[in-house]
Design an enzyme around this catalytic site. Structure first.
Site, short mmCIF file in Angstrom:
data_model
loop_
_atom_site.label_atom_id
_atom_site.label_comp_id
_atom_site.label_asym_id
_atom_site.label_seq_id
_atom_site.Cartn_x
_atom_site.Cartn_y
_atom_site.Cartn_z
N GLY A 56 3.79 -0.75 -0.78
CA GLY A 56 4.54 0.51 -0.86
C GLY A 56 5.05 -0.48 -2.79
N CYS A 57 5.65 0.61 -3.15
CA CYS A 57 6.52 0.36 -4.64
C CYS A 57 7.98 0.31 -3.88
CB CYS A 57 5.72 1.89 -5.58
SG CYS A 57 6.92 3.05 -4.41
N TYR A 58 8.50 0.68 -3.20
CA TYR A 58 9.79 0.16 -3.10
C TYR A 58 10.00 -1.09 -2.15
CZ TYR A 58 12.22 4.88 -4.22
OH TYR A 58 12.78 5.75 -4.90
#
Length: 828
Positions: free
Chosen positions: A640-642
């Protein structure tokens, strides 16, 4: 032994054994007991499935069989458990020990209780006192020590019994000792002898022995003994295959690279290791003590320093979960046969050459180099290039490795010498070699023909690669002919020569669910990739419409059914399937592709497989999880990005984290992160002069970060008023006496990410969203340690649509499909 026989079958078909596990219950005797009891039946089922989930290759199964069948129960392992682990990781510890117990293995467990003693003393206003690292143990302190040992011992035994494990507390009667120095250290002992009877009686009764390090004098006076020393004395007495030290770091960390050392072969590496600048103080003492211990044990014994979560992996696989230390044998290089044991050499070559005597005649002094350890567990013969045909490239002509050599990573030491002595080298192995992934990791490039694979490293000239491949495929004419594929004639086929594999020819990808922002960015990247072409784009809502922004050819969106996926996969049309679907939607698509057993690999951009423990899915964060696993992966979960930004920001500090607290992450993403479905979180008008907190506890990326760094975190996400880019401020709690400064932190981060093209370390400068938006990497900086020294603040910035999603996806695809990792990715 039926379980062993089943595991032998598992070498050929691991999945079948798991699916047909109920066949196990037809055997009367599995791991030493009948299935009389439904609770024990369930426990044994769970244990075998757990074992099979941890075993991923034929070599690892062989390692398990080797350990399981070659030792008596009390000689399997001595495990020393730190007191902090009982406090912080008791469920994990009990689970791992239960796993061994249900396999019929009885490790001798000895635990400490240092942190608990210090806590009680401090609560009573008593300052713990040490001399030369040894606790001064006066009578009052001894009362606390004894109380703590009894409490922690009972706590561990109780936890084991709740898991169906028979365990026996042994809190005394094992260690006989005299005063180390009564005037100086008070009630501290030095062990004279060990009474084995309580331990052996426990094992004979089918119970795990759980020991403390309390010792007694001849007159019955209790003495305190260092738990590490006590564990070493037990190991000298029982001579186990494994001595395991469980610690928080999970191994010995190389102070120069910040990477965990996988294996240390002392006979080969000890002298040079002690000369390393980072080997000092406690690390140097620990290495010296382990060497002294192993000098008293058979060469088959080893010491493992690992985290409790990796205990069963270290014992039953070769994943390098911790640091394995063994005596090994010193490697020797020969350039003539006068000092070589010819009889032993012939014995090792007997199945490798047709005529041994004729082959040995070819080993003329000066034309070869032979590397081997004393018993020739690993043997490498390099034939030097003496003509112009190979352009000065030498050949690794023979590499013969015993099971023991593979299992103990002696092969790594051989390759270190090869890389030092030969700047370029090639070798050929069978296409069915079970160690294929290892050779991929050691090579720069490869080329496959039916039955064999050519590997090489250090060859940076395309003409030399062409000549080498032509010779490999028995084409004596090095010029292009009608029989050749022509791939070398096209400038578009030239590869950059990096650590990733070189693979010639275009490949096709299919995007399933590609209407979102990530899908659009990925299409843009693929449009500029020289060798990845889009074959299908599937979207129910856009079916029949033209794919905008893709210039290589005209493609329309389709709405592929599961039957369509099966047909396409069966026909071999697609090399990589990209799942750009909402969470919890991907699984049936994956199952449809898997059903036909085709060649297509899969990468999932969602969260469905980021927590996979089966070993089928590889977590695709190349900078932290390693490229080698991605190169050979069939299924990849894209982070995921975070989670990507958080892990990259925290990872270099992992060994300094105070485990009594947890990192806190404050993250703000542009509204593209909220997707395309209309809501307040992606409404620019609502977000103007505004910021929206959401999912402030239990966000899926919070769990993802904690799962992959091995330490829980707290995460508070927000949406900001800009379109793309993440700003993340991470508060990292620090251990006491960490010795860090802002400058040292900057140095650690720069060294940790040295050579990483998509990571920028900005030092004290704070990364900003407007500098990262539209860029393909991650910037980390703003390093600041609090005045109290108890926490470090780190700032990370990443584009959520690029390095946080599509760019990372392309990195993973390039690696898995054989291209340069950064092909098609603009410079950062």
């Amino acid at each position: 032994m039926p379980l062993v026989n089943l595991l032998k079958t598992a070498v050929q078909n691991r999945a079948t054994i798991k699916n047909k596990f109920y066949a196990l219950v037809t055997y009367q005797n599995v791991i030493g007991t009948k299935f009389n009891n439904s609770k024990r039946l369930y426990s044994t089922r769970s244990t075998v499935i757990q074992l099979l989930n941890n075993i991923g290759s034929k070599r690892e199964v062989q390692q398990y069989l080797k350990y399981f069948t070659s030792v008596s129960q009390q000689q399997f392992a001595v495990i020393k458990v730190g007191g902090a682990i009982i406090t912080q990781q008791l469920p994990q510890l009990a689970s791992c020990l239960a796993f061994l117990y249900h396999l019929g293995l009885y490790p001798i467990v000895l635990h400490g209780t240092g942190p608990q003693i210090n806590e009680i003393l401090e609560n009573e206003g008593i300052e713990p006192d040490y001399i030369d690292g040894i606790r001064i143990t006066d009578p009052k302190t001894m009362g606390v020590v004894r109380k703590c040992f009894l409490e922690q011992n009972l706590k561990l035994v109780t936890a084991l019994e709740k898991m169906g494990v028979k365990a026996r507390p042994i809190t005394g009667g094992v260690f006989n000792a005299h005063y180390l120095d009564k005037d100086k250290y008070k009630l501290v002992g030095q062990i004279d002898s060990i009474n084995k009877n309580p331990i052996e009686a426990s094992i004979q009764a089918g119970a795990l022995p759980i020991l403390t390090s309390l010792a007694e004098t001849d007159s019955g006076q209790l003495l305190n003994v260092n738990a590490d020393i006590a564990a070493g004395m037990v190991a000298k007495e029982f001579k186990p295959l494994k001595i395991v030290y469980l610690n928080e770091k999970g191994g010995i960390i190389n102070g120069n690279t910040n990477e965990k050392i996988s294996t240390i072969n002392l006979d080969e590496e000890y002298d040079n290791l002690l000369k390393e600048s980072w080997v000092k103080y406690g690390t140097k003492l620990k290495i010296k003590e382990i060497r002294d211990l192993l000098m008293h044990l058979p060469r088959s014994s080893s010491v493992a320093i690992i985290n409790v979560d990796d205990l069963q992996k270290e014992l039953f696989t070769d994943t390098g979960a911790g640091t394995l230390i063994r005596r090994g044998y010193k490697l020797t290089c020969y350039n003539d046969l006068s000092k070589v044991n010819i009889k032993l050499l012939k014995n090792k070559l007997i199945d490798k050459v047709d005529d041994i005597d004729e082959y040995i005649k070819t080993l003329i002094p000066g034309t070869f180099q032979l590397y081997a350890d004393e018993p020739m567990e690993v043997l490498a013969i390099v034939k030097k290039s003496i003509d112009n045909d190979n352009n000065g490239i030498s050949k690794l002509d023979k590499l013969i490795v015993s099971k023991s050599g593979w299992l103990n990573n002696v092969t790594d030491n051989i390759f270190k010498l090869l890389e030092k002595d030969f700047p370029n080298l090639y070798w050929i192995i069978s296409e069915t070699d079970e160690n294929m992934s290892y050779f991929f990791g050691k090579s720069q490039g490869s080329y496959t023909k039916p039955g064999e694979v050519l590997f090489w490293y250090g060859i940076n000239d395309l003409n030399n690669v062409t000549n080498l491949i032509n010779k490999f495929v028995d084409n004596k004419n090095n010029n292009q002919s009608n029989n050749n594929s022509g791939v070398f004639n096209s400038k578009n086929q030239i590869r950059k020569f990096h650590s990733s594999k070189i693979n010639f020819g275009s490949k096709k990808v299919a995007l399933i669910g590609a209407r979102g922002y990530t899908g659009q960015n990925l299409i843009s990247l693929l449009n500029n990739h020289k060798d990845l072409d889009i074959g299908y784009v599937s979207s129910r809502e856009l079916c029949g419409k033209d794919l905008i922004g893709y210039k290589k050819q005209s493609i329309k969106y389709s709405n592929l059914s599961f039957d369509d996926l099966k047909r396409i996969e069966k026909d071999g049309e697609i090399d990589m399937w990209i799942m750009a679907l909402p969470n919890k939607v991907c699984k049936p698509f994956v199952e449809a592709i898997e059903e036909v057993n085709g060649k297509g690999k899969i990468i999932d951009l969602g969260a469905d497989f980021r927590f996979d423990k089966s070993g089928k899915w590889i977590y695709g964060l190349p900078e932290l999880k390693g490229r080698e696993n991605i190169i050979i992966a069939n299924k990849i979960s894209n982070p995921g990005c975070y989670a990507t930004c958080a892990q990259l920001s925290i990872a270099p500090m992992k060994e300094f984290i105070n485990l009594n607290s947890r990192p806190n992450i404050f993250g703000v993403s542009g509204y593209s992160g909220a997707g395309t479905k209309p809501s307040n979180k992606n409404d620019p008008k609502f977000l103007k002069d505004n910021m929206i907190p959401y999912s402030l506890t239990d966000h899926i990326h919070e769990r993802e970060v904690g799962f992959h760094i091995g330490n829980p975190v707290s995460f508070m996400p927000h949406v900001g008023s800009w379109f793309q880019g993440i700003a993340m401020t991470v508060n990292i709690p620090l251990k006491e006496n960490h010795g860090l400064t802002n400058e040292k932190v900057n140095e650690i981060y720069n060294e940790f990410y040295k050579g990483e093209k998509l990571i920028k370390i900005l030092g004290n400068d704070i990364p900003l969203v407007h500098d990262i938006s539209g860029k393909h990497g991650c910037s980390i900086g703003g390093f600041k340690i609090s005045e109290e020294g108890d926490r470090l603040v780190v700032v990370g910035c990443i584009d959520n649509l690029l390095k946080g999603a599509s760019t990372q996806c392309l990195q993973n695809m390039n690696l898995a499909l054989g291209y340069d990792e950064f092909e098609g990715i603009p410079e950062f």
